[in-house]
Design an enzyme around this catalytic site. Sequence first.
Site, mmCIF file in Angstrom:
data_model
loop_
_atom_site.group_PDB
_atom_site.id
_atom_site.type_symbol
_atom_site.label_atom_id
_atom_site.label_comp_id
_atom_site.label_asym_id
_atom_site.label_seq_id
_atom_site.Cartn_x
_atom_site.Cartn_y
_atom_site.Cartn_z
ATOM 1 N N LYS A 112 117.442 23.961 62.985
ATOM 2 C CA LYS A 112 118.622 23.693 63.810
ATOM 3 C C LYS A 112 119.199 22.340 63.413
ATOM 4 C CE LYS A 112 117.143 26.266 67.934
ATOM 5 N NZ LYS A 112 116.813 26.165 69.352
ATOM 6 N N ARG A 143 115.983 33.064 79.312
ATOM 7 C CA ARG A 143 117.340 33.288 79.828
ATOM 8 C C ARG A 143 117.741 34.750 79.754
ATOM 9 N NH1 ARG A 143 119.604 28.897 75.837
ATOM 10 N NH2 ARG A 143 117.745 29.761 74.841
ATOM 11 N N SER A 148 121.680 24.300 74.524
ATOM 12 C CA SER A 148 122.000 23.007 73.903
ATOM 13 C C SER A 148 123.137 23.174 72.901
ATOM 14 C CB SER A 148 120.766 22.450 73.187
ATOM 15 O OG SER A 148 119.732 22.217 74.106
HETATM 16 P P1 ADP Z 1 113.481 25.670 70.882
HETATM 17 O O1 ADP Z 1 114.207 25.292 69.614
HETATM 18 O O2 ADP Z 1 112.004 25.346 70.823
HETATM 19 O O3 ADP Z 1 113.750 27.049 71.399
HETATM 20 P P2 ADP Z 1 115.159 24.697 73.051
HETATM 21 O O4 ADP Z 1 115.407 23.274 73.442
HETATM 22 O O5 ADP Z 1 116.316 25.492 72.595
HETATM 23 O O6 ADP Z 1 114.022 24.608 71.966
HETATM 24 O O7 ADP Z 1 114.473 25.466 74.256
HETATM 25 C C1 ADP Z 1 113.235 25.056 74.792
HETATM 26 C C2 ADP Z 1 112.798 26.066 75.851
HETATM 27 O O8 ADP Z 1 113.682 26.006 76.960
HETATM 28 C C3 ADP Z 1 112.822 27.519 75.382
HETATM 29 O O9 ADP Z 1 111.752 28.199 76.000
HETATM 30 C C4 ADP Z 1 114.129 28.047 75.919
HETATM 31 O O10 ADP Z 1 114.093 29.435 76.122
HETATM 32 C C5 ADP Z 1 114.208 27.291 77.240
HETATM 33 N N1 ADP Z 1 115.575 27.138 77.688
HETATM 34 C C6 ADP Z 1 116.655 26.774 76.967
HETATM 35 N N2 ADP Z 1 117.766 26.758 77.730
HETATM 36 C C7 ADP Z 1 117.370 27.131 78.976
HETATM 37 C C8 ADP Z 1 118.069 27.343 80.220
HETATM 38 N N3 ADP Z 1 119.387 27.197 80.319
HETATM 39 N N4 ADP Z 1 117.344 27.733 81.304
HETATM 40 C C9 ADP Z 1 116.007 27.928 81.193
HETATM 41 N N5 ADP Z 1 115.298 27.762 80.047
HETATM 42 C C10 ADP Z 1 115.962 27.370 78.950
#
Ligand code: ADP
Length: 158
Positions: A41, A90, A127
Site C-alpha cells: 500500500k 466491514r 484509510s
Molecule cells: P491492513 O493493511 O492490515 O488491512 P488497515 O489499517 O487497513 O490495515 O486495517 C486494520 C484492521 O482494521 C483490519 O482488520 C480492517 O478490516 C479493520 N478496519 C479497517 N477499517 C475499519 C472500519 N471502518 N471499521 C472497522 N474495522 C476496520
Amino acid sequence: MSIALFPGSFDPLTNGHLDIIKRASFMFDRVIVGVGNNHSKKNLFTPEEKCHLISKVVADIPNVEVEIMHGLTVQFMSEVGAKFIVRGLRNSKDFEYERDIAGVNSALADVETVLLLAKPENQNISSSMVKEIGSMGAENMSKFVPKAVVDALKERFN
Ligand code: ADP
C-alpha cells in the site's frame, strides 16, 4: 493476563479503527495497537508518525499501547506475550481476507483471532477513502477520523 494485538496499516487511523480499539479494550486486559508497514500500500505517514498520532488519540484509554511492528505477526506476538489478534470486519470481502490470514496465523502459532464487526456507521470508512477525499480538500473529515488525524491530514496536504 489477556493481551491482544490489533495489527494494521493505520494510514491513517480512522473512527472505524478507534471503535475496534475501544471495544477490544473492554475485552482484554491489555491491547497493543501494532503499526505495520504494508509495502503493497502507498503510505502517507511513516510508522513513527502513525505511532505518535495513534498514541495521542488513545492517550485516555489506560490499557491500550501503541508499538511499531516488525517481522511476522506471530513472532511479534510472542515477543510481546500476546495470544489474541483483533481485526475488524466491514463486509464479506474483509471476511474472506481475514479468514485466510487467521488460518495462516493459527497454523504458525498458538494464537486466536477475534473478529469484531464494524459498527454500521463505520462500515464505509477506509484509510484509502480518507486519503483520497483529504487530498481533495474535503471538509467535515471528523465524521471519518479523530480530530488529531484531521489536523495531521490538513498539515500533510497543505
Ligand atoms: P491492513 O493493511 O492490515 O488491512 P488497515 O489499517 O487497513 O490495515 O486495517 C486494520 C484492521 O482494521 C483490519 O482488520 C480492517 O478490516 C479493520 N478496519 C479497517 N477499517 C475499519 C472500519 N471502518 N471499521 C472497522 N474495522 C476496520
